[in-house]
Design a protein around this motif. Structure first.
Motif, PDB file in Angstrom:
ATOM      1  N   ARG A   1      67.452  61.015  25.510  1.00  0.00           N
ATOM      2  CA  ARG A   1      68.077  62.320  25.259  1.00  0.00           C
ATOM      3  C   ARG A   1      67.511  63.389  26.186  1.00  0.00           C
ATOM      4  NH1 ARG A   1      67.581  64.393  19.644  1.00  0.00           N
ATOM      5  NH2 ARG A   1      69.400  65.619  20.120  1.00  0.00           N
TER       6      ARG A   1
ATOM      7  N   GLU B   1      68.925  62.802  29.672  1.00  0.00           N
ATOM      8  CA  GLU B   1      70.320  63.231  29.707  1.00  0.00           C
ATOM      9  C   GLU B   1      70.421  64.749  29.808  1.00  0.00           C
ATOM     10  OE1 GLU B   1      71.928  61.562  26.112  1.00  0.00           O
ATOM     11  OE2 GLU B   1      71.824  59.515  26.923  1.00  0.00           O
ATOM     12  N   ALA B   2      69.554  65.461  29.092  1.00  0.00           N
ATOM     13  CA  ALA B   2      69.569  66.927  29.135  1.00  0.00           C
ATOM     14  C   ALA B   2      69.195  67.434  30.520  1.00  0.00           C
ATOM     15  CB  ALA B   2      68.618  67.492  28.082  1.00  0.00           C
TER      16      ALA B   2
ATOM     17  N   ALA C   1      69.591  65.791  33.434  1.00  0.00           N
ATOM     18  CA  ALA C   1      70.710  65.490  34.337  1.00  0.00           C
ATOM     19  C   ALA C   1      71.878  66.436  34.097  1.00  0.00           C
ATOM     20  CB  ALA C   1      71.150  64.038  34.169  1.00  0.00           C
ATOM     21  N   ALA C   2      72.168  66.749  32.851  1.00  0.00           N
ATOM     22  CA  ALA C   2      73.273  67.671  32.543  1.00  0.00           C
ATOM     23  C   ALA C   2      73.003  69.053  33.123  1.00  0.00           C
ATOM     24  CB  ALA C   2      73.480  67.758  31.034  1.00  0.00           C
ATOM     25  N   ARG C   3      71.763  69.489  33.046  1.00  0.00           N
ATOM     26  CA  ARG C   3      71.405  70.805  33.602  1.00  0.00           C
ATOM     27  C   ARG C   3      71.578  70.809  35.120  1.00  0.00           C
ATOM     28  NH1 ARG C   3      67.561  74.855  31.409  1.00  0.00           N
ATOM     29  NH2 ARG C   3      67.721  76.558  32.884  1.00  0.00           N
TER      30      ARG C   3
ATOM     31  N   GLU D   1      73.537  68.777  36.941  1.00  0.00           N
ATOM     32  CA  GLU D   1      74.956  68.661  37.276  1.00  0.00           C
ATOM     33  C   GLU D   1      75.703  69.958  37.031  1.00  0.00           C
ATOM     34  OE1 GLU D   1      75.795  65.213  34.929  1.00  0.00           O
ATOM     35  OE2 GLU D   1      75.232  63.853  36.555  1.00  0.00           O
ATOM     36  N   ALA D   2      75.357  70.680  35.986  1.00  0.00           N
ATOM     37  CA  ALA D   2      76.024  71.952  35.696  1.00  0.00           C
ATOM     38  C   ALA D   2      75.709  72.999  36.756  1.00  0.00           C
ATOM     39  CB  ALA D   2      75.608  72.462  34.319  1.00  0.00           C
TER      40      ALA D   2
ATOM     41  N   TYR E   1      66.455  71.272  38.062  1.00  0.00           N
ATOM     42  CA  TYR E   1      65.502  70.261  37.588  1.00  0.00           C
ATOM     43  C   TYR E   1      64.231  70.940  37.082  1.00  0.00           C
ATOM     44  CZ  TYR E   1      61.971  66.659  37.455  1.00  0.00           C
ATOM     45  OH  TYR E   1      60.952  65.840  37.023  1.00  0.00           O
TER      46      TYR E   1
ATOM     47  N   HIS F   1      69.666  58.999  35.408  1.00  0.00           N
ATOM     48  CA  HIS F   1      69.826  60.426  35.138  1.00  0.00           C
ATOM     49  C   HIS F   1      69.416  61.290  36.334  1.00  0.00           C
ATOM     50  CE1 HIS F   1      69.842  58.439  31.206  1.00  0.00           C
ATOM     51  NE2 HIS F   1      70.746  59.344  30.925  1.00  0.00           N
TER      52      HIS F   1
ATOM     53  N   THR G   1      71.113  61.909  40.247  1.00  0.00           N
ATOM     54  CA  THR G   1      71.689  63.155  40.753  1.00  0.00           C
ATOM     55  C   THR G   1      71.066  63.535  42.096  1.00  0.00           C
ATOM     56  OG1 THR G   1      70.155  64.615  39.559  1.00  0.00           O
ATOM     57  CG2 THR G   1      72.193  63.996  38.413  1.00  0.00           C
TER      58      THR G   1
END
Length: 190
Positions: free
Chosen positions: A67, A70-71, A73-75, A77-78, A97, A130, A134
Motif C-alpha cells: 500500500r 502504491e501511494a 507511485a500514485a504520487r 504519476e499524478a 518521490y 511501483h 516510474t
C-alpha cells in the motif's frame, strides 16, 4: 435506514482496519517490536480475523508495504502526468518521490524495516512494480539510450533517491538534499 453491509464490505472494512492498525504500530514500534495481539487490539479485531485475512505478521507487513509503494507511485504519476516534456515530467516525478517519502513512517517502512523483514529481492520486486517502474519509464522517455543503459541508470538513481529520502528523514536539510538530487538527475539526463 441504511442498507445492511454486504459480506464483501465487512471483509474490506476488517482488512482495512488491520492494515491501518498494523501500519501505525510498525511505524511507532518497528516490525520486531509489534506483535499480532497488539495489532488485533489496536484494530479491535480478533486474532482469528487477522489470520483469516493474512497468513502471518510478515504477510500483513508485506501488504502494508504494498500500500505504501502504491501511494508513492500514485504520487509520482499524478505529478508527472501533465508535463508534455519528458525531462520536465521526470524532474517533477523525482520531486514527488521525495514528497511522498516524507509521509510519516514511510521511509522506515520501505527503506529500513522492509529490506530487513522481506529481504532485498522481495523488496526490489515490490519497488520495481511501483516507484522504480516510474523512474525507469521516465528515463526511457527522456533519454534515447538502449534498455540496458536505462536500466543501469534507473538502479543507480533509485539508490540515490532512497538515500536522499533517508537523509531527509534523519533531519538533513531537505532543501539542500532536494537541490542536490535535482542537479544529479538533471546531469544524468543531459
Amino acid at each position: 435506514m441504511a442498507a445492511p453491509r454486504t459480506n464483501r464490505e465487512r471483509t474490506e472494512t476488517t482488512r482495512l482496519a488491520l492494515l491501518e492498525a498494523a501500519r501505525g504500530l510498525f511505524v511507532s514500534r518497528g516490525y520486531a517490536e509489534t506483535s499480532t495481539p497488539d495489532i488485533c487490539a489496536a484494530a479491535g479485531i480478533t486474532r482469528g480475523a487477522l489470520y483469516h485475512h493474512f497468513a502471518d505478521k510478515r504477510d500483513l507487513f508485506r501488504q502494508v508495504l504494498a500500500r505504501e509503494a502504491e501511494a508513492v507511485a500514485a504520487r509520482i504519476e499524478a505529478s508527472a502526468a501533465p508535463a508534455d516534456d519528458a525531462r520536465a515530467a521526470l524532474i517533477a516525478g523525482s520531486e514527488a518521490y521525495l514528497d511522498a517519502m516524507a509521509a510519516t513512517g514511510r521511509t522506515r517502512l520501505l527503506l529500513i524495516d522492509g529490506p530487513a523483514v522481506l529481504g532485498l529481492a522481495e523488496l526490489a520486486a515490490l519497488d520495481e512494480a511501483h516507484a522504480a517502474r516510474t523512474l525507469r519509464e521516465g528515463l526511457a522517455a527522456a533519454l534515447r539510450r538502449d534498455a540496458a543503459q536505462v536500466d543501469a541508470l534507473a538502479r543507480l538513481l533509485s539508490a540515490a533517491f532512497d538515500r536522499a529520502a533517508l537523509e531527509i528523514d534523519a533531519g538533513t536539510d531537505a532543501g539542500a538534499m532536494r537541490a542536490a538530487m535535482r542537479e544529479l538527475l538533471t546531469r544524468a539526463i543531459a
